[in-house]
Design a protein around this motif. Structure first.
Motif, PDB file in Angstrom:
ATOM      1  N   PRO A   1       8.226  12.030  -0.934  1.00 26.35           N
ATOM      2  CA  PRO A   1       8.636  13.407  -0.627  1.00 26.35           C
ATOM      3  C   PRO A   1       7.513  14.430  -0.775  1.00 26.35           C
ATOM      4  O   PRO A   1       7.386  15.331   0.052  1.00 26.35           O
ATOM      5  CB  PRO A   1       9.765  13.672  -1.643  1.00 26.35           C
ATOM      6  N   ALA A   2       6.677  14.290  -1.811  1.00 29.31           N
ATOM      7  CA  ALA A   2       5.614  15.284  -2.045  1.00 29.31           C
ATOM      8  C   ALA A   2       4.610  15.282  -0.896  1.00 29.31           C
ATOM      9  O   ALA A   2       4.139  16.348  -0.466  1.00 29.31           O
ATOM     10  CB  ALA A   2       4.900  14.983  -3.367  1.00 29.31           C
ATOM     11  N   ALA A   3       4.279  14.098  -0.373  1.00 32.50           N
ATOM     12  CA  ALA A   3       3.326  13.998   0.725  1.00 32.50           C
ATOM     13  C   ALA A   3       3.911  14.610   1.994  1.00 32.50           C
ATOM     14  O   ALA A   3       3.241  15.387   2.698  1.00 32.50           O
ATOM     15  CB  ALA A   3       2.949  12.534   0.969  1.00 32.50           C
ATOM     16  N   ILE A   4       5.177  14.289   2.281  1.00 35.85           N
ATOM     17  CA  ILE A   4       5.837  14.828   3.482  1.00 35.85           C
ATOM     18  C   ILE A   4       5.939  16.353   3.380  1.00 35.85           C
ATOM     19  O   ILE A   4       5.643  17.084   4.339  1.00 35.85           O
ATOM     20  CB  ILE A   4       7.245  14.195   3.655  1.00 35.85           C
ATOM     21  N   ALA A   5       6.314  16.838   2.200  1.00 41.23           N
ATOM     22  CA  ALA A   5       6.477  18.291   1.996  1.00 41.23           C
ATOM     23  C   ALA A   5       5.144  19.011   2.188  1.00 41.23           C
ATOM     24  O   ALA A   5       5.098  20.091   2.806  1.00 41.23           O
ATOM     25  CB  ALA A   5       7.020  18.556   0.596  1.00 41.23           C
TER      26      ALA A   5
ATOM     27  N   ILE B   1       0.847  -1.202   0.000  1.00 45.07           N
ATOM     28  CA  ILE B   1       0.000   0.000   0.000  1.00 45.07           C
ATOM     29  C   ILE B   1       0.877   1.244   0.000  1.00 45.07           C
ATOM     30  O   ILE B   1       1.763   1.405   0.841  1.00 45.07           O
ATOM     31  CB  ILE B   1      -0.921   0.033   1.249  1.00 45.07           C
ATOM     32  N   GLY B   2       0.614   2.136  -0.957  1.00 47.19           N
ATOM     33  CA  GLY B   2       1.308   3.422  -0.996  1.00 47.19           C
ATOM     34  C   GLY B   2       0.309   4.546  -0.805  1.00 47.19           C
ATOM     35  O   GLY B   2      -0.862   4.416  -1.165  1.00 47.19           O
ATOM     36  N   VAL B   3       0.758   5.657  -0.206  1.00 48.31           N
ATOM     37  CA  VAL B   3      -0.105   6.836  -0.024  1.00 48.31           C
ATOM     38  C   VAL B   3       0.534   8.000  -0.765  1.00 48.31           C
ATOM     39  O   VAL B   3       1.699   8.341  -0.531  1.00 48.31           O
ATOM     40  CB  VAL B   3      -0.277   7.190   1.472  1.00 48.31           C
ATOM     41  N   LEU B   4      -0.216   8.591  -1.689  1.00 49.49           N
ATOM     42  CA  LEU B   4       0.265   9.752  -2.454  1.00 49.49           C
ATOM     43  C   LEU B   4      -0.624  10.947  -2.159  1.00 49.49           C
ATOM     44  O   LEU B   4      -1.827  10.780  -1.870  1.00 49.49           O
ATOM     45  CB  LEU B   4       0.221   9.458  -3.960  1.00 49.49           C
ATOM     46  N   PHE B   5      -0.073  12.140  -2.244  1.00 51.45           N
ATOM     47  CA  PHE B   5      -0.899  13.338  -2.115  1.00 51.45           C
ATOM     48  C   PHE B   5      -1.335  13.770  -3.506  1.00 51.45           C
ATOM     49  O   PHE B   5      -0.501  14.031  -4.378  1.00 51.45           O
ATOM     50  CB  PHE B   5      -0.129  14.459  -1.413  1.00 51.45           C
TER      51      PHE B   5
ATOM     52  N   ARG C   1      -1.745  -4.916  -4.666  1.00 52.81           N
ATOM     53  CA  ARG C   1      -1.197  -3.561  -4.765  1.00 52.81           C
ATOM     54  C   ARG C   1      -2.292  -2.526  -4.660  1.00 52.81           C
ATOM     55  O   ARG C   1      -3.298  -2.600  -5.369  1.00 52.81           O
ATOM     56  CB  ARG C   1      -0.493  -3.380  -6.118  1.00 52.81           C
ATOM     57  N   GLY C   2      -2.099  -1.558  -3.761  1.00 49.82           N
ATOM     58  CA  GLY C   2      -3.088  -0.499  -3.598  1.00 49.82           C
ATOM     59  C   GLY C   2      -2.428   0.846  -3.419  1.00 49.82           C
ATOM     60  O   GLY C   2      -1.334   0.957  -2.855  1.00 49.82           O
ATOM     61  N   THR C   3      -3.088   1.897  -3.933  1.00 52.24           N
ATOM     62  CA  THR C   3      -2.600   3.272  -3.773  1.00 52.24           C
ATOM     63  C   THR C   3      -3.730   4.121  -3.216  1.00 52.24           C
ATOM     64  O   THR C   3      -4.831   4.114  -3.756  1.00 52.24           O
ATOM     65  CB  THR C   3      -2.150   3.858  -5.125  1.00 52.24           C
ATOM     66  N   VAL C   4      -3.439   4.829  -2.122  1.00 52.48           N
ATOM     67  CA  VAL C   4      -4.409   5.785  -1.575  1.00 52.48           C
ATOM     68  C   VAL C   4      -4.024   7.167  -2.074  1.00 52.48           C
ATOM     69  O   VAL C   4      -2.866   7.586  -1.933  1.00 52.48           O
ATOM     70  CB  VAL C   4      -4.420   5.768  -0.030  1.00 52.48           C
ATOM     71  N   LEU C   5      -4.982   7.866  -2.690  1.00 58.70           N
ATOM     72  CA  LEU C   5      -4.749   9.232  -3.154  1.00 58.70           C
ATOM     73  C   LEU C   5      -5.406  10.192  -2.169  1.00 58.70           C
ATOM     74  O   LEU C   5      -6.633  10.298  -2.121  1.00 58.70           O
ATOM     75  CB  LEU C   5      -5.328   9.424  -4.558  1.00 58.70           C
TER      76      LEU C   5
END
Length: 909
Positions: A563-567, A231-235, A353-357
């Protein structure tokens, strides 16, 4: 209780197949099995040994076959007539899916199988009564009906195996409580039978086992899901355009994708944005079954690569292989994310595989916390309802009909074997007295005796699902249904002109007719505005507390490697620091003054915040003599207050609120609400105190409350509201922490975090400008409207088309004239009257109207056609609109004004 758990092996040993009957082994080979999954390896030997068992495993691990292969093995060796095995599913759609699979296995093994639910035809029911199948697939409600038929009850005596599929879906509801008692009633006929529960990953599998087995021993097989999740988390950005582009980017990767969203409105909005790709379909519960099945089929065949779905696709409906799951916005709950991402791979030993937006600050932190908890296998607990009085009444009536008359002690013994009514003696006595008062049973000393009314009551109350009409919210601008409201909310709040909030948007009521509420987007509202989030998935207390801790520690890098999510998270916290705003966390509550009232930032989750907001609203209302509106989210709630009541007054009230006083205050808060009246009526119907088809709108709320005050009916209404809508324990925990200083309270001005409750809910699709968005919707809708073009010169040519296909200057292809009328589709039936030579006065009037219409099109072309396609716009109104000479947005604003006027006045025409 025994427990086993193990990782999924890559290659399965061959010990388990050897335990099965050779005939079953042969059919397993024919089915194409190359090996057994971990779930099957662990469950099958235990089931063959006759143990009661709950199998907790992710989607796609072969749970159904884990349960059914041992059952088939035993059925091949069982003689006699009657149902020998029951397979109980929560949904009819799963019934169909399971039936297709079970028919294949049973056909190959020479066993018989049948399905029974509310829509099963009468001839099929008769066939089952005369010649019962070995395996019956049914729903919890249809199982209740089986007890009512004398012949069917005889068939139940032979049941040896009961499989409950998707048991986690039932365990925390009254449907589940009713099923738990039904299994004990079945045991009274059939003797002890083997109980098998199939569950998705839950936080407390032991409780699911006790729910299934009662006080009997059971085994638990758990296949951990964490090892198979990626699982990945993207902004995705705060702007909806950017969010839609982020989804589109995910869809560019090879293979099929399932996009989960939290509401139907979001599904439609995303579908609209991505439709032009040509490989996207939308799937949700408001669409007709045919449309949903067609979307499933096309996805299965690879004709579309993407399905955008709500929870309609969570359960195991087979749609073929899914490469990737995208969750748009936080899934709100760990178990929901695990269930949804588990749809990917959907093959033994495949990684899901999963991605949270994520779509905002709260959304991002919540998604990061939920993803961490999912990978650590920390799913939510499921709490079966203990002591639901209306379920008890329903089952006592059912037992009375079954036995004619029966000792109360025997009923108690039967019911107390189920885990949900453990130690229910005093409650049973109260329930029986209440039922006798409504002639549902007769009490004769220590005996319960059936009444003539009981069977009629049962036929109307087979299900514990409360009947509540859904009211359709119909947007006048887009001419589309934008959602539904529960009838209880409409009764309590709605009237013509009322403004309410749903899906983060303001709507004004134009008309209420039948089950439809016609609305228009509202840009502003004064005073108390009710909020409805009927589809809102509540964020649990534990998730909200961890989000609070993450805000406090700011350890974003520990949760994310993007990095984009943390930023983005650090940038948002920087805004809070620059403005010198205190950050609400798990150890700090902040109360912020706003124009509308006071925003209370509490990291408590929806249900705890609901309890706190309601309690504070009733105390503030009593103290200051003013009505207090509330709007609740997972991390804050808004108290709509007059100008003289500010954050300091709220702080004083919060400090004085004792945790032990909370239940009493909430009873007081609920007692006069439409919500409590509605719940009271629902429970009273399940007690037979009010007829199932009674029109509760005609009941006086005060008379109802007085009638049932202090009874077991009112107690159950409160119990259900407190357990479903609120988290009393969590709210009391927060109050206790405030009192002893573990949680500090600060007051101040409105912060960027606090303002979120005023501007949107996270499911809102935020338009750049409300007016512009409304006009854009109207323009798109008018382009798709059907129109009939008819030549008023030669009167021979007509063409049915849509507005967008009409040329700028319509012309008749037969006589080349440009005197073309643009008619509504229903005007087509009037064309023969206009063609007649000798016309009546009425027909002459129609001709005059058509000519006027054609003259407008002659002078203004396609612009006139667009105006005439609008709702309630005829030649006269179209002339007025065109006479303004407005262009672009101003033109559509004039049409909007005309449509709004039509909705408000058409009933008087």
């Amino acid at each position: 209780m025994a427990r086993t758990s193990a990782p999924r092996p890559r290659s399965a040993p061959q010990t388990t197949p050897d335990l099965l009957d050779p005939r079953v082994q042969e059919v397993v080979r024919k089915r194409g099995f190359t090996g057994f999954s971990a779930a099957q390896e662990q469950a099958i030997p235990r089931l063959l040994a006759g143990e009661n068992l709950v199998l907790v495993a992710p989607t796609g691990t072969g749970k159904t076959e884990s349960a059914m292969l041992p059952v088939f093995d035993r059925l091949l060796k069982t003689t006699g007539s009657g149902f020998k095995a029951l397979y109980i599913t929560p949904l009819r759609s799963l019934n169909r899916d399971i039936l297709n699979r079970m028919e294949w296995w049973c056909r190959e093994l020479g066993l018989s199988v049948g399905v029974r639910h509310g829509d099963t035809p009468q001839n099929e029911r008769r066939k089952q009564a005369l010649n019962p199948p070995d395996l019956l697939i049914t729903t919890p409600e249809s199982l209740q009906a089986l007890f009512m038929g004398k012949r069917l009850r005889e068939h139940l005596k032979n049941v040896k195996y009961v499989v409950v599929d998707e048991i986690h879906e039932l365990a925390d509801s009254k449907r589940g409580a009713q099923l738990a008692v039904a299994l004990e009633r079945l045991a009274a006929y059939a003797g002890e039978f083997q109980r098998i529960g199939l569950s998705a990953t839950v936080g407390n599998p032991d409780d699911i086992g006790r729910f299934l087995a009662g006080h009997r021993p059971f085994s638990l097989v758990e296949v951990p899901v964490a090892s198979s999740l990626d699982i990945g988390v993207l902004f995705a950005g705060e702007d909806f355009g950017a969010q839609a582009r982020a989804v589109g980017k995910c869809l560019d990767s090879p293979g099929s994708t399932l996009v989960f969203v939290n509401t139907r409105v979001t599904a439609e909005a995303l579908g609209h944005r991505l439709y032009s790709r040509g490989d996207v379909e939308v799937h949700h519960g408001s669409l007709s079954r045919d449309v949903r099945v067609d979307a499933e089929e096309r996805f299965r065949k690879g004709e579309v690569r993407t399905l955008i779905a709500t929870s309609s696709m969570e359960l195991g409906i087979d749609i073929g292989h899914i490469e990737h799951v995208v969750q748009f916005g936080s899934p709100r709950q760990v178990s929901r994310l695990v269930q949804r991402v588990g749809r990917a791979g959907h093959r033994l030993d495949a990684i899901s595989r999963g991605t949270v937006l994520a779509t905002g600050f709260d959304d991002l932190l919540e998604s990061l916390v939920i993803a961490r908890r999912a990978k650590a296998n920390e799913c939510e607990r499921i709490v079966p309802p203990a002591g639901a009085a209306d379920v008890l009444a329903n089952q006592v009536a059912a037992i009375a009909v079954e036995y004619g008359e029966i000792e109360v002690s025997r009923v108690r013994e039967m019911i107390e074997r189920s885990n949900v009514f453990d130690g229910c003696g005093p409650l049973l006595d109260d329930v029986c007295r209440q039922m006798a008062e409504h002639r549902l049973i007769r009490l004769d000393g220590t005996r319960i005796i059936r009444t003539g009314r009981a069977r009629r009551y049962l036929i109307e109350n087979l299900s514990m699902i409360h009947d509540e009409k859904k009211m359709e919210i119909f947007d006048m601008v887009s001419r589309r249904t934008v959602g539904t409201l529960d009838e209880s909310f409409v009764l309590g709040w709605m009237h013509t002109g009322a403004v309410f909030i749903t899906k983060g948007q303001l709507w004004r009521v134009l008309e209420i007719e039948g089950t439809r509420i016609t609305v228009e987007p509202a840009t502003r509202a004064k005073g108390e505005v009710p909020s409805w989030e009927g589809e809102q998935i509540p964020v649990p207390f534990a998730v909200a507390r961890e989000v609070g801790a993450l805000r406090r520690t700011r350890a974003f890098g520990r949760y994310s490697d993007t990095p984009a999510a943390i930023a983005y998270a650090e940038r948002f916290m920087g805004r809070m620091d620059e403005g010198n705003y205190p950050v609400p966390t798990d150890r700090l509550v902040t109360l912020e003054n706003a124009d509308e009232g006071v925003v209370c930032n509490v990291c408590g989750g929806h249900k705890a915040n609901e309890a706190l907001a309601r309690a504070l609203s009733v105390l503030l209302s009593a103290r200051y003599g003013t009505s207090v509106g509330i709007e609740v989210g997972a991390y804050r709630f808004l108290l709509r207050l007059p100008d003289n009541v500010r954050a300091l007054e709220v702080q004083e009230t919060l400090a004085a609120l004792e945790p032990d006083h909370l239940p009493g205050i909430l009873k007081l808060a609920l007692k006069r609400t439409a919500l409590f009246k509605w719940k009271l009526v629902q429970v009273a119907k399940k007690f037979g105190a009010i007829d199932a088809d009674a029109d509760y709108e005609r009941f006086s709320i005060h008379r109802l409350i007085d009638l049932f005050d202090g009874t077991v009916i009112a107690a159950e209404a409160y119990r259900e509201l407190f357990s479903i809508s609120m988290d009393m324990d969590a709210a009391q925990e927060i109050l206790a922490a405030v009192h002893d200083g573990r949680i500090a309270v600060a007051t101040g001005r409105l912060s960027p975090l606090g303002s979120d409750v005023l501007s949107s809910s996270r499911d809102m699709i935020p338009p750049p400008m409300v007016d512009q968005a409304v006009i854009g919707t109207l323009a798109r809708r008018l382009e798709k409207e059907d129109v009939v073009l008819f030549c008023m010169n030669c009167r021979k040519w007509k063409s049915r088309t849509v507005v967008e296909r009409v040329p700028d200057k319509p012309q008749c292809p037969l006589c080349s004239a440009r005197l073309i009328a643009a008619l509504k589709p229903w005007d087509e039936d009037l064309i023969p009257a206009v063609k007649k030579k000798n016309k009546s006065e009425e027909e002459r009037a129609i001709e005059v109207r058509f000519l006027r219409n054609a003259n407008i099109v002659l002078s203004s072309g396609k612009k006139a056609v667009t105006a005439l396609a609008a709702k309630g716009v005829g030649p006269e109104v179209a002339s007025r609109i065109l006479a303004t000479l407005s262009e672009g947005d101003a033109f559509y604003k004039e049409i909007l004004k005309a449509e709004r006027n039509y909705v408000k006045t058409h009933r008087y025409w």
